[in-house]
Design a protein around this motif. Structure first.
Motif, mmCIF file in Angstrom:
data_model
loop_
_atom_site.group_PDB
_atom_site.id
_atom_site.type_symbol
_atom_site.label_atom_id
_atom_site.label_comp_id
_atom_site.label_asym_id
_atom_site.label_seq_id
_atom_site.Cartn_x
_atom_site.Cartn_y
_atom_site.Cartn_z
ATOM 1 N N TYR A 225 0.840 -1.194 0.000
ATOM 2 C CA TYR A 225 0.000 0.000 0.000
ATOM 3 C C TYR A 225 0.879 1.250 0.000
ATOM 4 C CZ TYR A 225 -3.953 -2.944 1.567
ATOM 5 O OH TYR A 225 -4.945 -3.893 1.677
ATOM 6 N N ARG A 226 0.491 2.229 -0.805
ATOM 7 C CA ARG A 226 1.100 3.556 -0.714
ATOM 8 C C ARG A 226 0.466 4.350 0.434
ATOM 9 N NH1 ARG A 226 0.825 8.937 -3.090
ATOM 10 N NH2 ARG A 226 2.836 9.587 -3.991
ATOM 11 N N ALA A 230 -5.797 4.955 7.446
ATOM 12 C CA ALA A 230 -7.156 5.456 7.250
ATOM 13 C C ALA A 230 -7.781 4.864 5.998
ATOM 14 C CB ALA A 230 -7.134 6.984 7.174
ATOM 15 N N LYS A 231 -6.984 4.735 4.938
ATOM 16 C CA LYS A 231 -7.497 4.132 3.707
ATOM 17 C C LYS A 231 -7.405 2.612 3.745
ATOM 18 C CE LYS A 231 -6.610 8.017 0.563
ATOM 19 N NZ LYS A 231 -5.885 8.480 -0.658
ATOM 20 N N ALA A 232 -6.265 2.098 4.222
ATOM 21 C CA ALA A 232 -6.053 0.649 4.198
ATOM 22 C C ALA A 232 -7.074 -0.094 5.045
ATOM 23 C CB ALA A 232 -4.641 0.327 4.674
ATOM 24 N N SER A 233 -7.628 0.565 6.061
ATOM 25 C CA SER A 233 -8.595 -0.084 6.948
ATOM 26 C C SER A 233 -9.993 -0.173 6.346
ATOM 27 C CB SER A 233 -8.676 0.676 8.279
ATOM 28 O OG SER A 233 -7.445 0.648 8.947
ATOM 29 N N LEU A 234 -10.225 0.534 5.250
ATOM 30 C CA LEU A 234 -11.566 0.576 4.675
ATOM 31 C C LEU A 234 -11.957 -0.731 3.998
ATOM 32 C CD1 LEU A 234 -11.531 4.173 3.122
ATOM 33 C CD2 LEU A 234 -12.668 3.419 5.232
ATOM 34 N N MET A 256 -7.722 -5.341 -6.430
ATOM 35 C CA MET A 256 -6.864 -4.169 -6.316
ATOM 36 C C MET A 256 -7.514 -2.956 -6.976
ATOM 37 S SD MET A 256 -3.164 -6.024 -6.999
ATOM 38 C CE MET A 256 -2.150 -4.557 -6.753
ATOM 39 N N ALA A 257 -8.099 -3.177 -8.151
ATOM 40 C CA ALA A 257 -8.780 -2.078 -8.849
ATOM 41 C C ALA A 257 -9.971 -1.570 -8.032
ATOM 42 C CB ALA A 257 -9.244 -2.543 -10.228
ATOM 43 N N ALA A 258 -10.706 -2.496 -7.431
ATOM 44 C CA ALA A 258 -11.866 -2.105 -6.627
ATOM 45 C C ALA A 258 -11.432 -1.335 -5.383
ATOM 46 C CB ALA A 258 -12.663 -3.351 -6.232
ATOM 47 N N TYR A 259 -10.320 -1.752 -4.783
ATOM 48 C CA TYR A 259 -9.807 -1.027 -3.612
ATOM 49 C C TYR A 259 -9.464 0.410 -3.983
ATOM 50 C CZ TYR A 259 -6.512 0.793 -0.207
ATOM 51 O OH TYR A 259 -5.878 1.614 0.693
ATOM 52 N N GLU A 260 -8.754 0.593 -5.079
ATOM 53 C CA GLU A 260 -8.358 1.947 -5.486
ATOM 54 C C GLU A 260 -9.572 2.806 -5.816
ATOM 55 O OE1 GLU A 260 -5.323 2.129 -8.446
ATOM 56 O OE2 GLU A 260 -3.770 1.332 -7.090
ATOM 57 N N GLY A 264 -9.555 5.636 -3.227
ATOM 58 C CA GLY A 264 -8.662 6.633 -3.796
ATOM 59 C C GLY A 264 -7.210 6.349 -3.462
ATOM 60 N N GLY A 265 -6.946 5.156 -2.946
ATOM 61 C CA GLY A 265 -5.592 4.758 -2.586
ATOM 62 C C GLY A 265 -4.835 4.188 -3.771
#
Length: 648
Positions: A225-226, A230-234, A256-260, A264-265
């Motif tokens: 993860y970059r 706060a984002k990684a926990s979502l 991975m695409a769905a996570y981004e 917005g990560g």
């Protein structure tokens, strides 16, 4: 000089006599001298001013397991992410075996990549959670681990790993996304990384390992993860177990695409070295479909998998003697007996789809067909240690798993066996490797991640040598005499991981190469360039060129540079730097270039021989190793490639 004084000088109309700066040369908003007005046509006197390129590599590990991984915990690891980050930062910790451990030097970054499948299972299991012990298999494994008998604990570990690998893990023991145990463990991992992250000093990435293991064939990926917590926990990590997960890499890329899209990560995935995949890591025919790799696969893999793990504790992944018979350095730390759990014996035809060099070559074929290359990845090394201890030094080797931490017997204890197939990997065959080197501008998540994404990276088997590799069409021999080669490299060409195209008429690619030894390590033997190309008939080829080497050795009749020699005193586990060179730098021009053909080039730096970890063990414990045990090692580094594509 302060902004206040500069502003006062401007207001009062004073001239700063110390450097002749005039009022109009000062920015009225900031009070800071505008150097472009002071020196409008010249470079600054300071050669280090206004630099916009990376000036040092950051060394780290993108693949480390702690007690939160079910297999690491089963093998005796009791160190968690907090201890792993403390150790990587240079602190002394107590290993799971009770021994004190400390790095020779702190790392610059670390990714704790505990397995997403069954994340958090083992800590609850070890604590004796009743619902886990209610399962008969779970109770049996628990009793074996708690028996105090190392052989039983090791057997329990193997059964846990084999059960998962063969799809026979008891359903009652599975920790899946959405469960309380899985969720709380992920939060613990995220928090440990955020707490350890210290921008500018040490980077702690959030990550995990997606552990695809169909029929024992290793298709693991480390997801990095970059982002911060706060984002990684979502979104909880992706697993390989249906229905929430899948063992197919295509499904991981969709996740991975769905996570981004949701957060917005930003993510990338690093494929585990492929020598235990039995021909599945770099397919031309997909094992999941039985069909030829298509353009969608090529486009998607190239997007998400920017890097590849070229070397680690389970052997080296650059090339193999079967694939590169004319390469005298190809026979290095080989693991070629079978797949991950030794449930299937290795066949020679599998090797082509497991190693860096052959993947690079097949990538040229796919690029010609699809206009995109799925195997256009950069290179890193990492440990894959399951001990919580990220150490790749031969004299500081704490094993692949905690049950093989330093002891007099560990080299002769089997690491993995399958008596039915007559396969066995001994403890001494594990490698003290490796590290990821990243040319980033600063030690932050964002800067290092961005450098990984552009593939400005190299793999090292452990030593922290500094390696540069630039390609272009205008490098000259005199460029190797400059004490700031990087400035020339970025000005005239592209760095490792870059692209060249459309060679100017009459010109061939030229490469500026440079390497400095690890300050506390061995001298360098040679710097080589490995070239691969696709001919007009669609056949691939490779050649290794010795570019620059130590001493006054001359090429032999076959064009080979003779051996550098060997100063290793095996009995005392030491060596001398009386051979080799501390620095190698040169410019090399491809003598066999055809501008119409696709090609790749990467650098390989070879150290002089040094004692292997087995020699240090023999000396420390006062034991004699069996004759088949390798006692010396030629450490090395592999740069990410530079690709040449005609008409692009």
């Amino acid at each position: 000089m302060t902004k206040t004084f500069l502003a006062a000088a401007f207001v009062c109309g004073l001239t700063l006599a110390t450097n002749g700066v005039r009022a109009e040369e000062i920015n009225t908003d900031t009070g800071i001298i505008d150097s472009t007005k002071v020196f409008p046509t010249k470079q600054p006197y300071s050669p280090y001013a206004n630099r916009s390129f990376p000036t040092r590599p950051f060394f780290g590990d993108t693949h480390l397991h702690t007690s939160l991984s079910f297999d690491a915990g089963a093998a005796g690891c009791r160190l968690g992410p907090k201890e792993a980050y403390r150790f990587a930062k240079g602190e002394q910790v107590v290993a799971s075996s009770g021994q004190p451990a400390k790095l020779s030097r702190p790392l610059d970054f670390l990714v704790v990549t505990d397995h997403s499948d069954n994340m958090g299972f083992f800590t609850d299991f070890l604590a004796g959670k009743p619902e886990l012990l209610a399962d008969p298999t779970g109770r049996k494994w628990y009793n074996m681990i708690q028996s105090g008998k190392p052989d039983q604990a090791q057997q329990a570990c193997l059964e846990i790993v084999f059960g998962f690998a063969q799809g026979k893990f008891p359903p009652a023991l599975v920790y899946a996304p959405g469960t309380a145990g899985f969720r709380s463990t992920w939060r613990e991992i995220v928090k440990a990384a955020d707490d350890a992250n210290d921008p500018g000093r040490f980077t702690a990435f959030i990550g995990y390992e997606w552990t695809s293991l169909v029929a024992g064939n290793n298709l693991h990926r480390n997801v990095i993860y970059r982002d911060n917590g706060a984002k990684a926990s979502l979104v909880e990590p992706y697993t390989t177990t249906p229905p929430q997960g899948s063992p197919n890499p295509r499904d991981l890329w969709k996740w991975m695409a769905a996570y981004e899209e949701k957060t917005g990560g930003e993510l990338l995935a690093i494929a585990h070295n492929g020598n235990l995949g039995n021909g599945t890591m770099f397919p031309m025919i997909e094992s999941f479909t039985g069909k030829k790799v298509d353009k969608e696969y090529a486009v998607t893999r190239e997007k998400w998998e920017r890097l590849y793990e070229a070397t680690q504790m389970k052997g080296d992944g650059e090339t193999h003697p079967f694939l590169s018979p004319n390469d005298e350095f190809a026979n290095f730390e080989r693991w070629d007996k079978g797949n991950l759990d030794l449930s299937e014996k290795k066949k020679p035809e599998m090797l082509e789809f497991e190693y860096v060099r052959s993947a690079y070559k097949n990538g040229l074929k796919l690029d010609k067909e699809f206009g995109v290359n799925p195997y256009k990845f950069g290179l890193v090394g990492s440990t894959d240690a399951h001990t919580g201890l990220s150490t790749a030094d031969e004299d500081n080797y704490f094993g692949k798993v905690s049950s093989s931490e330093p002891s007099a017997a560990r080299s002769e204890h089997p690491f993995m066996t399958n008596p039915k197939l007559g396969l066995k990997i001994m403890g001494w065959e594990t490698s003290a490797s490796g590290y990821a080197a990243v040319w980033a501008q600063e030690n932050t998540r964002e800067s290092i991640f961005d450098a990984m994404k552009r593939k400005e990276t190299y793999a090292t088997t452990g030593p922290r040598m500094v390696v540069r590799f630039f390609g272009g069409f205008d490098f000259e021999a005199a460029d190797a005499n400059n004490r700031m080669p990087a400035k020339i490299g970025y000005t005239k060409g592209v760095p490792m991981g870059g692209d060249l195209s459309d060679a100017p008429q009459g010109k061939a690619p030229t490469f500026l190469v440079a390497a400095l030894k690890d300050p506390i390590g061995a001298n360098l033997d040679r710097y080589q360039i490995v070239k691969g190309w696709l001919d007009a008939k669609g056949e691939t080829h490779e050649q290794v060129y010795d570019v620059v080497w130590s001493g006054d050795r001359k090429r032999d009749a076959n064009g080979k540079v003779p051996s550098v020699g060997n100063t290793v005193d095996v009995a005392n586990a030491t060596w001398t730097n009386t051979i080799g060179a501390p620095e190698l730098i040169a410019v090399w021009k491809d003598p066999d270039f055809d501008p119409s053909l696709r090609a790749f080039y990467y650098g390989r730096v070879i150290e002089i021989p040094t004692p292997r970890w087995t020699a240090y063990d023999a000396k420390y414990f006062g034991i004699k190793m069996p004759p088949e045990v390798t006692m010396t090692v030629t450490e090395r580094a592999y740069t990410s490639a530079i690709w040449y594509t005609p008409g692009k």
